[in-house]
Design an enzyme around this catalytic site. Structure first.
Site, PDB file in Angstrom:
ATOM      1  N   GLY A 153       0.817  -1.222   0.000  1.00 40.56           N
ATOM      2  CA  GLY A 153       0.000   0.000   0.000  1.00 40.56           C
ATOM      3  C   GLY A 153       0.838   1.252   0.000  1.00 40.56           C
ATOM      4  O   GLY A 153       1.661   1.483  -0.889  1.00 40.56           O
ATOM      5  N   SER A 154       0.650   2.083   1.021  1.00 42.39           N
ATOM      6  CA  SER A 154       1.303   3.391   1.064  1.00 42.39           C
ATOM      7  C   SER A 154       2.811   3.315   1.294  1.00 42.39           C
ATOM      8  O   SER A 154       3.501   4.325   1.200  1.00 42.39           O
ATOM      9  CB  SER A 154       0.665   4.278   2.137  1.00 42.39           C
ATOM     10  OG  SER A 154       0.900   3.744   3.423  1.00 42.39           O
ATOM     11  N   LEU A 155       3.337   2.121   1.561  1.00 42.79           N
ATOM     12  CA  LEU A 155       4.790   1.942   1.684  1.00 42.79           C
ATOM     13  C   LEU A 155       5.453   1.586   0.346  1.00 42.79           C
ATOM     14  O   LEU A 155       6.671   1.511   0.262  1.00 42.79           O
ATOM     15  CB  LEU A 155       5.121   0.864   2.724  1.00 42.79           C
ATOM     16  CG  LEU A 155       4.954   1.310   4.176  1.00 42.79           C
ATOM     17  CD1 LEU A 155       4.871   0.105   5.103  1.00 42.79           C
ATOM     18  CD2 LEU A 155       6.095   2.221   4.591  1.00 42.79           C
ATOM     19  N   GLU A 200       2.050   0.800  11.374  1.00 44.12           N
ATOM     20  CA  GLU A 200       0.917  -0.098  11.137  1.00 44.12           C
ATOM     21  C   GLU A 200       0.102  -0.357  12.405  1.00 44.12           C
ATOM     22  O   GLU A 200      -0.819  -1.170  12.396  1.00 44.12           O
ATOM     23  CB  GLU A 200       1.408  -1.426  10.547  1.00 44.12           C
ATOM     24  CG  GLU A 200       2.184  -1.290   9.247  1.00 44.12           C
ATOM     25  CD  GLU A 200       1.334  -0.841   8.062  1.00 44.12           C
ATOM     26  OE1 GLU A 200       0.125  -0.594   8.223  1.00 44.12           O
ATOM     27  OE2 GLU A 200       1.894  -0.735   6.962  1.00 44.12           O
TER      28      GLU A 200
END
Length: 137
Positions: free
Chosen positions: A8-10, A74
């Site tokens: 995802g956003s990583l 997270e």
């Protein structure tokens, strides 16, 4: 050094990649996990849950310190039922479905109180980068 799988956003090109991985990680390869990817109401990162789909991500090698920082990002604490995401060992596959590694993956905690109704739309492609590019126009 440890290996991680991010979806995802990583992933490269996203805001958390810049904050957590850029200049602090070594890209290893792309990979795939079994599961379904969803948007989450009110936030700009996705949820991976158990499912029959396939989700693309990136494998990175990072220091233990970076891995701990990602646990914090997270909202993961080992054994805590209120985690937003749980870190679960998953088979990482190549494009042909062959298992190439077994790595920790952050799965959205559907058992967390108040989180059952927050999933919005299934990201059919299983590719968060592609999805973000499509909605950006």
């Amino acid at each position: 050094m440890v290996r991680i799988f991010v979806y995802g956003s990583l992933r490269e090109g996203h805001y958390n990649y810049d904050a957590y991985l850029k200049g602090k990680s070594q890209f290893i390869s792309y990979g795939y996990v079994k599961g379904d990817l969803y948007t989450i109401e009110g936030v700009t990162y996705p949820a991976l849950i158990e499912g029959e789909g396939t989700v693309i991500g990136e494998i990175y090698e990072v220091s233990v310190e970076v891995a701990k920082a990602i646990d914090e990002l997270e909202s993961y604490v080992e054994g805590d039922p209120s985690n937003e995401y749980n870190r679960i060992l998953c088979d990482i596959m190549d494009e042909q479905g062959k298992v190439i590694d077994v790595l920790p993956v952050y799965m959205f905690n559907m058992q967390r109180e108040g989180k059952q109704g927050v999933l919005e739309n299934r990201i059919e492609s299983g590719d968060y980068t592609k999805y973000r590019n499509e909605i950006a126009g």
